[in-house]
Enzyme design. Structure first.
Site, PDB file in Angstrom:
ATOM      1  N   TYR A  94       0.838  -1.192   0.000  1.00  0.00           N
ATOM      2  CA  TYR A  94       0.000   0.000   0.000  1.00  0.00           C
ATOM      3  C   TYR A  94       0.881   1.253   0.000  1.00  0.00           C
ATOM      4  O   TYR A  94       0.593   2.213  -0.716  1.00  0.00           O
ATOM      5  CB  TYR A  94      -0.949   0.005   1.205  1.00  0.00           C
ATOM      6  CG  TYR A  94      -1.995  -1.069   1.099  1.00  0.00           C
ATOM      7  CD1 TYR A  94      -3.151  -0.859   0.358  1.00  0.00           C
ATOM      8  CD2 TYR A  94      -1.838  -2.302   1.723  1.00  0.00           C
ATOM      9  CE1 TYR A  94      -4.119  -1.846   0.235  1.00  0.00           C
ATOM     10  CE2 TYR A  94      -2.795  -3.296   1.609  1.00  0.00           C
ATOM     11  CZ  TYR A  94      -3.935  -3.059   0.863  1.00  0.00           C
ATOM     12  OH  TYR A  94      -4.877  -4.040   0.739  1.00  0.00           O
ATOM     13  N   ASN A 117     -12.410  -0.572  -5.622  1.00  0.00           N
ATOM     14  CA  ASN A 117     -12.222  -0.957  -7.018  1.00  0.00           C
ATOM     15  C   ASN A 117     -13.460  -1.692  -7.542  1.00  0.00           C
ATOM     16  O   ASN A 117     -13.811  -2.745  -7.030  1.00  0.00           O
ATOM     17  CB  ASN A 117     -10.990  -1.858  -7.125  1.00  0.00           C
ATOM     18  CG  ASN A 117     -10.773  -2.442  -8.498  1.00  0.00           C
ATOM     19  OD1 ASN A 117     -11.320  -1.979  -9.482  1.00  0.00           O
ATOM     20  ND2 ASN A 117      -9.964  -3.486  -8.552  1.00  0.00           N
ATOM     21  N   CYS A 125      -6.430  -5.248  -7.956  1.00  0.00           N
ATOM     22  CA  CYS A 125      -6.302  -4.859  -6.548  1.00  0.00           C
ATOM     23  C   CYS A 125      -5.770  -6.012  -5.698  1.00  0.00           C
ATOM     24  O   CYS A 125      -5.203  -5.781  -4.625  1.00  0.00           O
ATOM     25  CB  CYS A 125      -7.632  -4.344  -6.019  1.00  0.00           C
ATOM     26  SG  CYS A 125      -9.012  -5.491  -6.210  1.00  0.00           S
ATOM     27  N   HIS A 126      -5.903  -7.244  -6.184  1.00  0.00           N
ATOM     28  CA  HIS A 126      -5.394  -8.398  -5.439  1.00  0.00           C
ATOM     29  C   HIS A 126      -3.863  -8.386  -5.342  1.00  0.00           C
ATOM     30  O   HIS A 126      -3.300  -9.065  -4.497  1.00  0.00           O
ATOM     31  CB  HIS A 126      -5.871  -9.711  -6.073  1.00  0.00           C
ATOM     32  CG  HIS A 126      -5.412  -9.909  -7.474  1.00  0.00           C
ATOM     33  ND1 HIS A 126      -6.064  -9.345  -8.559  1.00  0.00           N
ATOM     34  CD2 HIS A 126      -4.360 -10.600  -7.984  1.00  0.00           C
ATOM     35  CE1 HIS A 126      -5.438  -9.679  -9.660  1.00  0.00           C
ATOM     36  NE2 HIS A 126      -4.394 -10.450  -9.355  1.00  0.00           N
ATOM     37  N   GLU A 152      -1.103 -16.399 -10.600  1.00  0.00           N
ATOM     38  CA  GLU A 152      -0.173 -15.572 -11.376  1.00  0.00           C
ATOM     39  C   GLU A 152       1.265 -16.004 -11.176  1.00  0.00           C
ATOM     40  O   GLU A 152       2.064 -15.954 -12.113  1.00  0.00           O
ATOM     41  CB  GLU A 152      -0.376 -14.094 -11.014  1.00  0.00           C
ATOM     42  CG  GLU A 152      -1.721 -13.576 -11.495  1.00  0.00           C
ATOM     43  CD  GLU A 152      -1.924 -12.096 -11.252  1.00  0.00           C
ATOM     44  OE1 GLU A 152      -0.998 -11.405 -10.751  1.00  0.00           O
ATOM     45  OE2 GLU A 152      -3.029 -11.600 -11.567  1.00  0.00           O
TER      46      GLU A 152
END
Length: 158
Positions: A94, A117, A125-126, A152
């Site tokens: 953040y 979001n 946002c993850h 990912e």
């Protein structure tokens, strides 16, 4: 405004948009929802996006070819644009995201914008984590956030 659904490994996704583009992508079971007045379900409206999401969840897609039109304040828009610069398979804190938008002391405000979001996954946002890589906040729950990060990390070329 039209909406539809897409099944995924992390749960059913609700998609909504209009002629301008995609306005919402949410986990359908993450929060209570009533169809807003004037919205209609169109099962075929998002077929192209469903194919792209299937490819993403199969580890075959890193970028989406969809026009995104999230609605939010100027600051939220700035944060959401910055989220899209976090590379596939990477994370940002953040505080790091706050620095990306030129407001290094605004980590909490950035967190609030991140939480607002309206287009999950495509505006990633993850990929935002707490200090030291700690998982924090995700409207779909931390297990789903971890599943997206794991997906990912395992994708070819990650």
């Amino acid at each position: 405004m039209t909406y539809g659904y897409c099944d995924s490994p992390i749960g059913r996704l609700r998609l909504a948009g209009d002629d301008g583009g995609l306005r919402h992508l949410h986990l359908a079971d993450a929060e209570p929802w009533e169809v807003p007045a004037g919205w209609r379900e169109d099962r075929g409206a998002f077929d192209g996006l469903r194919r792209q999401l299937d490819e993403y969840f199969a580890g075959l897609r890193r970028h989406f070819d969809v026009r995104l039109v999230p609605q939010g304040t100027g600051f939220q828009q700035e944060v959401w644009r910055a989220l899209r610069t976090i590379p596939f398979g990477c994370t940002e804190t953040y505080a790091g995201l706050a620095a990306r938008v030129g407001r290094p002391k605004a980590a909490r405000a950035v967190g609030a914008a991140n939480g607002a979001n309206p287009i999950a996954i495509l505006i990633p946002c993850h990929r935002v984590v707490g200090r030291g890589g700690r998982l924090t906040g995700y409207s779909g729950g931390l297990a789903r956030k971890q599943a997206l990060l794991d997906l990912e990390a395992r994708a070819p070329g990650s």
